[in-house]
Design an enzyme around this catalytic site. Structure first.
Site: not given
Ligand code: DX5
Ligand code: ZN
Length: 237
Positions: A11, A178, A140, A38, A69, A40, A71, A36
């Site tokens: 990620s 994740d 998660m 993320d 991903h 948000m 969110m 990956h």
């Molecule tokens: C959290 C994300 C993850 C995160 C992973 O909301 O979806 O993908 O960035 O980071 P680490 O490996 O540091 O937990």
């Molecule tokens: Zn993620």
């Protein structure tokens, strides 16, 4: 189902985003299985990150599949944008939409593979009826929103439940984990049944991300071999 190797998916949330092109090229060279991304929205989670434009700009720097991903609330409104930006896999949260069934259909219609993500408080049962229609079930290991958090060990039970449910139903759905993944927690997750490890800070906060990926892969594949052996033994006995 027995797999030959675990998918390693960095990620990039905690990487140096001023050099996203360089990071992606190095990840490709390191032979990662997926990248990956993320996304948000400051609503579904208390943070903001990438959008379709940044994903589109990043796309040309790597060959590895992009796993996006989402969110975000009401992800169904943005599927086309994220598919067109170059996402190969689009994962939506089961808690974020009342229209999961049609969202999964629309992800496929736009040519991407579909996935469902579950927050720590959501039961695996919430995804049961979709398991035959998705490629990835993402569990998660932390509350979504930020990298660098500690793995919630209760997630291991969910990984095991997901694994058993998918195997019993005879599906090939990938079980991804994740959040909070490092060399130690990844072993536990794989022993519990995970097929894919998403890791951010364990890679990008280390002195040598490429070495950290290689280490993670070695540990993951070893743990998978052990899991496959005991799976075979169970069938012989
Ligand atoms: C959290 C994300 C993850 C995160 C992973 O909301 O979806 O993908 O960035 O980071 P680490 O490996 O540091 O937990
Ligand atoms: Zn993620």
């Amino acid at each position: 189902m027995q797999r030959k190797n675990v998918l390693i998916s960095p990620s990039i949330l905690d990487s140096d985003l001023s050099d996203i092109g360089g990071t992606l090229r190095r990840l490709d060279l390191a032979g990662v299985d997926r990248i990956h991304l993320d996304v948000m929205d400051g609503h579904f989670v208390r943070n903001l990150s990438l959008g379709p434009h940044s994903i589109h700009s990043a796309r040309r720097h790597a060959k590895a599949p992009f796993e996006t991903h989402l969110m975000i609330s009401n992800p169904e409104k943005y599927i086309r944008e994220f598919a067109d930006a170059g996402s190969d896999i689009i994962i939506v949260h089961s808690e974020a939409s009342h229209k999961l069934e049609s969202t999964i259909r629309s992800i496929r219609r736009y040519g991407a593979m579909a996935g469902i993500a579950l927050k720590p408080g959501t039961k695996v049962e919430a995804a049961r009826k979709y398991l035959g229609k998705i490629d990835t079930l993402l569990i998660m290991g932390v509350h979504p929103g930020f990298g660098g958090q500690k793995f919630i060990s209760g997630s291991l039970v969910k990984i095991k439940k997901a694994r058993d449910m998918i195997d019993e139903l005879g599906f090939k759905t990938v079980v991804a984990v994740d959040g909070g993944m490092n060399a130690y927690t990844a072993r536990l997750a794989i022993a519990a049944g995970a097929d894919e490890i998403v890791a951010g800070s364990a890679i990008f906060k280390s002195n040598n991300p490429v070495k950290s990926i290689a280490r993670l892969r070695k540990i993951a594949d070893h743990e998978l071999q052990v899991r496959n052996l005991s799976f075979r033994d169970r069938r012989i006995l």
